[in-house]
Design a protein around this motif. Structure first.
Motif, PDB file in Angstrom:
ATOM      1  N   ASP A  21       0.849  -1.187   0.000  1.00 34.74           N
ATOM      2  CA  ASP A  21       0.000   0.000   0.000  1.00 34.74           C
ATOM      3  C   ASP A  21       0.888   1.241   0.000  1.00 34.74           C
ATOM      4  O   ASP A  21       1.974   1.239   0.595  1.00 34.74           O
ATOM      5  CB  ASP A  21      -0.892   0.021   1.237  1.00 34.74           C
ATOM      6  CG  ASP A  21      -2.039  -0.980   1.156  1.00 34.74           C
ATOM      7  OD1 ASP A  21      -2.352  -1.422   0.030  1.00 34.74           O
ATOM      8  OD2 ASP A  21      -2.610  -1.304   2.216  1.00 34.74           O
ATOM      9  N   ALA A  27       2.275   2.499   3.238  1.00 36.20           N
ATOM     10  CA  ALA A  27       3.363   1.735   3.830  1.00 36.20           C
ATOM     11  C   ALA A  27       4.728   2.151   3.295  1.00 36.20           C
ATOM     12  O   ALA A  27       5.758   1.779   3.856  1.00 36.20           O
ATOM     13  CB  ALA A  27       3.162   0.243   3.575  1.00 36.20           C
ATOM     14  N   ASP A  77       2.326  -4.962   3.031  1.00 41.94           N
ATOM     15  CA  ASP A  77       3.450  -4.358   3.740  1.00 41.94           C
ATOM     16  C   ASP A  77       4.486  -5.453   3.969  1.00 41.94           C
ATOM     17  O   ASP A  77       4.194  -6.640   3.837  1.00 41.94           O
ATOM     18  CB  ASP A  77       2.994  -3.765   5.079  1.00 41.94           C
ATOM     19  CG  ASP A  77       3.939  -2.715   5.636  1.00 41.94           C
ATOM     20  OD1 ASP A  77       5.096  -2.631   5.155  1.00 41.94           O
ATOM     21  OD2 ASP A  77       3.538  -1.978   6.559  1.00 41.94           O
ATOM     22  N   MET A  95       2.575  -5.988  12.351  1.00 42.08           N
ATOM     23  CA  MET A  95       1.903  -6.250  11.088  1.00 42.08           C
ATOM     24  C   MET A  95       0.423  -6.594  11.291  1.00 42.08           C
ATOM     25  O   MET A  95      -0.395  -6.385  10.385  1.00 42.08           O
ATOM     26  CB  MET A  95       2.609  -7.384  10.336  1.00 42.08           C
ATOM     27  CG  MET A  95       3.997  -7.012   9.833  1.00 42.08           C
ATOM     28  SD  MET A  95       3.985  -5.516   8.785  1.00 42.08           S
ATOM     29  CE  MET A  95       5.731  -5.430   8.335  1.00 42.08           C
ATOM     30  N   THR A 140      -1.568  -4.968  13.059  1.00 39.76           N
ATOM     31  CA  THR A 140      -2.307  -3.703  13.027  1.00 39.76           C
ATOM     32  C   THR A 140      -2.644  -3.286  11.599  1.00 39.76           C
ATOM     33  O   THR A 140      -3.646  -2.606  11.367  1.00 39.76           O
ATOM     34  CB  THR A 140      -1.507  -2.573  13.699  1.00 39.76           C
ATOM     35  OG1 THR A 140      -0.327  -2.292  12.940  1.00 39.76           O
ATOM     36  CG2 THR A 140      -1.119  -2.940  15.114  1.00 39.76           C
ATOM     37  N   THR A 141      -1.820  -3.662  10.618  1.00 44.47           N
ATOM     38  CA  THR A 141      -2.105  -3.293   9.229  1.00 44.47           C
ATOM     39  C   THR A 141      -3.341  -4.005   8.711  1.00 44.47           C
ATOM     40  O   THR A 141      -3.948  -3.575   7.726  1.00 44.47           O
ATOM     41  CB  THR A 141      -0.909  -3.611   8.302  1.00 44.47           C
ATOM     42  OG1 THR A 141      -0.786  -5.026   8.139  1.00 44.47           O
ATOM     43  CG2 THR A 141       0.382  -3.042   8.857  1.00 44.47           C
TER      44      THR A 141
END
Length: 362
Positions: free
Chosen positions: A137, A140, A200, A288, A290-291
């Motif tokens: 993204d 990121a 990410d 990660m 949280t993404t």
């Protein structure tokens, strides 16, 4: 009758090859390349004829004619950033690999060798999920300094292979699930896959957890002081970060098994550093998560270090509150290459064309 797929994985001092009949590995070999032979060539690309002849000789030794091949596949090299998938090897791709647009590496020969054999037989050559895979993204990519952009560099081939394996074994569509996959090897890639797309990843060369040979992310202020201390050259700093960082720097070995044994035998420093690696991997997995807004179907631990029960037990104890942890230890790059081609030949995926996926302005 054309029935076999030939997979080719060139490394710095060897070329791994395998013949597949469907999913069955029929023959495999690791062709070693003595340094005395490689030193004859100025550039890696110059090794093409040398490596090609050895592959052809091996096929003759196992009694397989190239007329029985239905496709070839090579390890993808350092191309321009592209989405994941199985790509037809084209002349534009070959030119970029020869021009080293993404850098010089032995894997650049994978597509070239595959196409060289395929063209003689009038069949297709492919690559699968090269290191150049970039599906991050835009958010990121922001680093905190406009001069520097976060880049997607990861162990894409194995990460994508185990994502397909998990979906298949759990009767799920990859586009319906979210995964966090940690490839644990000489370098460590931790990547969140949102419905199959890698949104990410830590750059395993510069960021993320410490690994057997790499420092991972460092306190940037202290690193800047080292760079300007006058004690080190540019190349010395690079080697301290990648090559002689991580376990190597702390324990004098890049062998994780040795480090683990030393820890079990009472070496408190080895225990601390080995557990620090597990601790940092777990932190990266947590970050990660949280993404994906915490919506994680599974955490997958793969790569050579995933054979270590000590390491994976620690990671599981720290991360299983996020999602179930699944172990797929080791990696088989040749098998992953073959499976990528089979997905295309069996109609599960459509082959991609490199020049349709990148912007080529030069």
């Amino acid at each position: 009758m054309r029935k076999y797929i030939l997979a080719i994985n060139p490394g710095s001092t060897s070329t791994k090859v395998a013949l597949y009949d469907g999913k069955e590995k029929v023959f495999t070999n690791k062709i070693e390349h003595p340094r005395t032979e490689l030193d004859k060539y100025h550039n890696i690309i110059d090794q093409y004829d040398y490596r090609l002849n050895l592959i052809v000789e091996w096929l003759k030794e196992v009694g397989i004619s190239t007329s029985t091949l239905k496709a070839t596949v090579g390890r993808g090299g350092m191309l321009r950033p592209i989405p994941a998938g199985t790509y037809l090897v084209t002349d534009v791709m070959i030119k970029d690999l020869k021009d080293c647009v993404g850098g010089e590496h032995a894997s650049n020969l994978g597509a070239i060798l595959a196409k060289g054999i395929a063209d003689n037989e009038g069949i297709k050559a492919f690559i699968v999920d090269p290191v150049a895979v970039d599906e991050m993204d835009d958010i990121a990519r922001i680093s905190g300094m406009p001069d520097i952009q976060r880049k997607s560099q990861l162990h894409a081939l194995n990460i994508k292979a185990v994502s397909h394996r998990y979906a298949r074994e759990n009767n799920r569509n990859l586009k319906d699930i979210n995964l966090i996959i940690a490839h644990l090897g000489g370098g460590i890639s931790v990547a969140p896959l949102k419905r199959g797309r890698t949104i990410d990843v830590n750059n395993a060369n510069e960021m993320g957890p410490l690994s057997p040979e790499r420092t991972g992310q460092l306190p940037v202020g202290e690193l800047v002081k080292m760079c300007y201390s006058g004690k080190y050259t540019y190349n010395e700093i690079k080697t301290k970060i990648k090559g002689r960082g991580g376990l190597t720097a702390y324990l004098g070995t890049n062998d994780a098994k040795e480090a683990e044994e030393r820890a079990k035998n009472g070496d408190e420093n080895a225990k601390l550093v080995f557990m620090a690696m597990a601790y940092q991997i777990s932190k990266e997995i947590g970050a990660m998560a949280t993404t994906l807004y915490g919506k994680v179907d599974a955490i997958i631990l793969t790569g050579g270090l995933a054979h270590s029960k000590t390491l994976t037990d620690k990671i599981q104890s720290m991360t299983r509150f996020i999602a179930p942890v699944v172990l797929y230890p080791g990696e088989d790059e040749l098998e992953a290459l073959n499976e990528g081609v089979l997905r295309v030949l069996e109609g599960e995926e459509v082959e991609k064309i490199y020049e349709n996926e990148v912007e080529i302005s030069d």
